[in-house]
Design an enzyme around this catalytic site. Structure first.
Site, mmCIF file in Angstrom:
data_model
loop_
_atom_site.group_PDB
_atom_site.id
_atom_site.type_symbol
_atom_site.label_atom_id
_atom_site.label_comp_id
_atom_site.label_asym_id
_atom_site.label_seq_id
_atom_site.Cartn_x
_atom_site.Cartn_y
_atom_site.Cartn_z
ATOM 1 N N HIS A 25 0.776 -1.179 -0.009
ATOM 2 C CA HIS A 25 0.041 -0.055 0.188
ATOM 3 C C HIS A 25 0.892 1.284 0.617
ATOM 4 O O HIS A 25 0.894 2.129 0.760
ATOM 5 C CB HIS A 25 -0.257 -0.065 1.270
ATOM 6 C CG HIS A 25 -2.183 1.078 1.167
ATOM 7 N ND1 HIS A 25 -3.487 0.809 1.760
ATOM 8 C CD2 HIS A 25 -2.145 2.377 0.994
ATOM 9 C CE1 HIS A 25 -4.386 1.899 1.791
ATOM 10 N NE2 HIS A 25 -2.832 3.145 0.792
ATOM 11 N N LEU A 27 2.834 6.427 -4.513
ATOM 12 C CA LEU A 27 3.778 6.908 -5.394
ATOM 13 C C LEU A 27 3.084 8.495 -6.362
ATOM 14 O O LEU A 27 1.954 8.120 -6.849
ATOM 15 C CB LEU A 27 4.002 6.063 -6.396
ATOM 16 C CG LEU A 27 4.533 4.906 -6.106
ATOM 17 C CD1 LEU A 27 5.520 4.070 -7.337
ATOM 18 C CD2 LEU A 27 5.925 5.628 -5.028
ATOM 19 N N ASP A 61 0.269 2.715 3.955
ATOM 20 C CA ASP A 61 -0.405 3.207 3.364
ATOM 21 C C ASP A 61 1.004 4.416 3.217
ATOM 22 O O ASP A 61 0.014 6.500 3.225
ATOM 23 C CB ASP A 61 -1.307 4.267 4.349
ATOM 24 C CG ASP A 61 -2.024 4.727 3.837
ATOM 25 O OD1 ASP A 61 -2.513 4.964 2.821
ATOM 26 O OD2 ASP A 61 -2.977 5.072 4.613
HETATM 27 ZN ZN ZN Z 1 -6.684 4.222 2.203
#
Ligand code: ZN
Lengths: 429, 306
Positions: free
Chosen positions: A62, A65, A305
């Site tokens: 996750h 970019l 994330d």
């Molecule tokens: Zn999310």
């Protein structure tokens, strides 16, 4: 070209490896595991990794970019450099770029751009057109071009009916739908809802905004036998829902982000926007539930994330600042500090969460530490103490709440695609 | 005597002695305001910027008047839109202001936490004039001042905050300040207007206005904000008025000794009837006068700290 990785303890739960052995790597391929001859050492560049561990290369499923679209925040190259520095040899990138990842061209652009790098980049395609939740994206075409999963990350897929179609469609190529679980009708806020948000005077997002969508997604997955992956799980109830769903045999997996097992909403008290992310930091109870979920396997993997934002954007008033923090270069340190050092996870479990499970979820072959296999390795020191310094980060953005934090555990080197990253340098091997 | 903190960001955590000192100092300034020449030279040579990112003529005028009475030089920077939306970041705006060598910044902003953030990027004394749904400490102080003026003490006094507590910065500052001063604080309103965990402050919750009137010495009646998202929390202003509006009948039936406060501006006929707003139980206009005195006290105490 040949190199020797000397002194490491090999750690691979798939093969039940847990012993000290030197590795001979010739042209990027593992040539010998232990039993190296004197000549092997003499003809190789020898890298000393005494007291360090060598595992299958870590994978972050996750990552945001910002290329194409917001190259001022992060590019495929800078994000990949950050990944290598953090100990990752592969990442999957989310489709909320501009344009979004919803054409074969964009998938190919990312794959081609990342091809020369040590870090492999696997695009995640948009699940719906423009991530609006109204029409399916060309998933088959995206899959053929190299997309490994589909998501409208940033938001949940808008309606249950479209979610159902996405899941049905993705079943044809066994790709998971990755869901950012949040009911938007309840999510008009800047932090977790509770006594803390009341004290701080902020509109807030209740934990049930997440739980409701996790519940919906589980029911849809059960109904059509689809495959769903819960991104950045952050609440106690959501963890319990996933646990029960797994018991029922529903095809569901989940990831947790390091900040969600490290920090609580209390951190928002200073109104530092580096503590603003979505899902927001929750309570101690939620943190404990996530750790429990990681321990018992309810949560399959750790994913960052990683969400780069420029300092101009992040240095806004709290309610206006964008959500998200970067995570690639702190994930391993946080996981070892919070989970391994505190005896919640063994090193083997850590490797499952960092290297094995994320690839299994995405149907990507898991690297093996075996003679004849391509060397795709992470070498790390679970005892190394270091202090986070964002100014030294490879990521183009510096929006981390962990600056100056003392951590234990750090990646020492990564090997993949015939390259070694060690002491800030990439070397062809 | 001086304050323990060089900023006034909120009343959370402000010690009793500080509040006492501000209220006592305000009493002195309150006398000044009754003189024919209402000006003292206390802050001569000090520069204060009123940084208002949210429209609030009343609060700004009150601060401005307080500053003028203290002979400070004042500059107003008002905008209803965030500078961010105009391309300049908040930080840049503040740095610009800072470069003009200001001593104090009075700030109002729709985002909670902005005053605290200001303390990190500016060397000026920061006074919070309202941040998001968080705090409005000078309002809390002037409310306490106005109550004390009538009752003589805050200790043991039963004060109920009525209305949309969840969308009110006035409520939080009142709760923090009054509890510190030993008052017994409660809140009253529809349950949709009560923020999560409010009872953790140790306040009692009423859903019945008659009971709240009967069991309290003071009601601080909040303005019903229909402009905001708050509008969704009640079916209509008519229904709100019918069940929670402060009327003469309710007061006469339940408690003729009640004292009514309202931070203004008043929605007549919604949270309070005209009869009550202009009647014998209220101190609404005293609050406005006291507001200037309390703000003078705050500015004076902060401005002469070092
Ligand atoms: Zn999310």
């Amino acid at each position: 070209m040949q190199i020797v990785l000397k002194g490491t303890t090999l750690l691979d739960p798939q093969q039940k490896l847990n012993h000290k052995a030197d590795l001979l790597i010739v042209d990027g391929i593992i040539n010998k595991v232990g039993n190296l001859s004197k000549d092997d050492y003499r003809h190789s560049t020898v890298y000393e990794f005494e007291d360090k561990y060598c595992a299958p290369g870590f994978f972050d499923m996750h990552v945001h970019l910002r290329e194409p679209g917001r190259e001022d925040k992060e590019t495929i190259l800078t994000g990949s450099n950050a990944a290598a520095a953090g100990g990752f040899t592969g990442i999957a990138c989310m489709p909320n770029t501009n344009p979004a990842i919803e054409s074969a061209e964009t998938v190919r652009f990312i794959k081609e751009k990342s091809a020369p790098h040590l870090v492999e980049v696997f695009p995640i395609g948009a699940a719906t057109h423009e991530r609006k939740g109204e029409a399916l994206s060309p998933m088959n075409e995206l899959f053929e071009a190299g997309a490994v999963a589909f998501s409208d990350d940033g938001t949940a897929i808008k309606t249950a009916s479209i979610l159902r179609l996405c899941m049905e469609y993705a079943k044809m190529f066994d790709a998971p739908i990755i869901e950012h679980c949040e009911d938007p009708s309840m999510a008009d806020g800047s932090m977790n809802e509770g006594f803390t948000s009341t004290t701080l005077g902020m509109l807030a997002i209740p934990s049930i905004a997440e739980d409701l969508i996790v519940m919906r997604d589980i029911m849809v997955a059960e109904y059509i036998k689809g495959k769903v992956h819960i991104a950045h799980i952050s609440t106690k109830n959501a963890v319990e829902l996933v646990r029960q769903a797994k018991k029922k045999g529903i095809n569901i997996t989940a990831e947790a982000a390091p900040h969600h097992f490290t920090l609580t909403e209390e951190a928002v008290r200073e109104y530092d926007t580096n503590f603003k992310m979505n899902p927001p930091l929750r309570t101690k109870e939620d943190v404990d539930a996530i750790i429990e979920g990681l321990k018992d396997g309810t949560i399959d993997c750790i994913a960052t994330d990683h969400a780069p934002h420029s300092s101009e954007e992040k240095e806004m008033e709290f309610i206006y600042a964008p959500n998200g923090i970067i995570g690639l270069e702190t994930a391993l340190g946080l996981a070892i500090t919070e989970l391994v050092e505190k005896k919640h996870l063994s090193l083997n479990q850590l490797i499952e969460k960092f290297a094995i499970n994320p690839r299994k979820i995405l149907n990507i072959p898991v690297p093996q530490i075996k003679e004849g296999e391509e060397a795709n390795l992470t070498i790390f020191d679970p005892k190394e103490k270091w202090s986070v310094d964002v100014s030294k980060f490879k990521s183009k953005s510096k929006n981390s709440p962990f600056d100056k934090m003392e951590l234990t555990g750090k990646a020492s080197a990564v090997v993949n695609r015939g390259k070694l990253y060690f002491e800030d340098k990439f070397v062809n091997i | 005597m001086s304050l323990s903190n060089r900023h006034l960001l909120g009343l959370e955590g402000v010690p009793k002695e500080d509040i006492q000192l501000i209220l006592d100092t305000a009493t002195t300034f309150r006398e000044v305001l009754e003189r024919p020449i209402k000006k003292v030279p206390t802050l001569q040579g000090k520069t204060i910027v009123n940084l208002f990112y949210e429209n609030s003529t009343r609060t700004r005028i009150s601060f401005e008047l307080a500053q003028k009475r203290l002979s400070a030089d004042t500059v107003n920077f008002s905008t209803s839109t965030s500078s961010t939306k105009k391309g300049e970041t908040f930080k840049d705006t503040v740095r610009n202001i800072e470069a003009m060598k200001v001593d104090m910044i009075v700030v109002r902003h729709e985002s909670a936490g902005v005053p605290k953030y200001l303390t990190k990027i500016s060397n000026a004394n920061i006074v919070n004039a309202g941040d998001g749904l968080h705090e409005h400490p000078t309002q809390g102080l002037l409310d306490m001042y106005s109550i004390r003026e009538k009752t003589g003490t805050l200790e043991g006094l039963r004060v109920c905050i009525v209305g949309d507590v969840g969308h009110s910065r006035v409520a939080l500052s009142n709760i923090f300040g009054l509890i510190t001063m030993g008052a017994k604080v409660s809140v009253c309103g529809p349950s949709t207007m009560m923020p999560m965990g409010i009872e953790n402050f140790g306040v009692k919750i009423y859903n019945n206005i008659d009971k709240a009137i009967a069991e309290n010495d003071v009601l601080n009646v909040l303005r019903i904000q229909l402009e905001r998202k708050a509008g969704q929390t009640i079916p209509s202003t008519r229904e709100y008025h019918n069940y929670f509006g402060i009327t003469s009948e309710r007061i006469e039936k339940n408690n003729k000794n009640i004292l009514i406060l309202h931070p203004g501006p008043i929605n007549r006929g919604v949270e309070i009837t005209s009869e009550v707003a202009d009647g014998p139980y209220q101190v609404i206009l005293d609050q406005v006068t006291n507001g200037v005195a309390v703000r003078m006290a705050v500015l004076y105490l902060l401005g002469t700290m070092h």
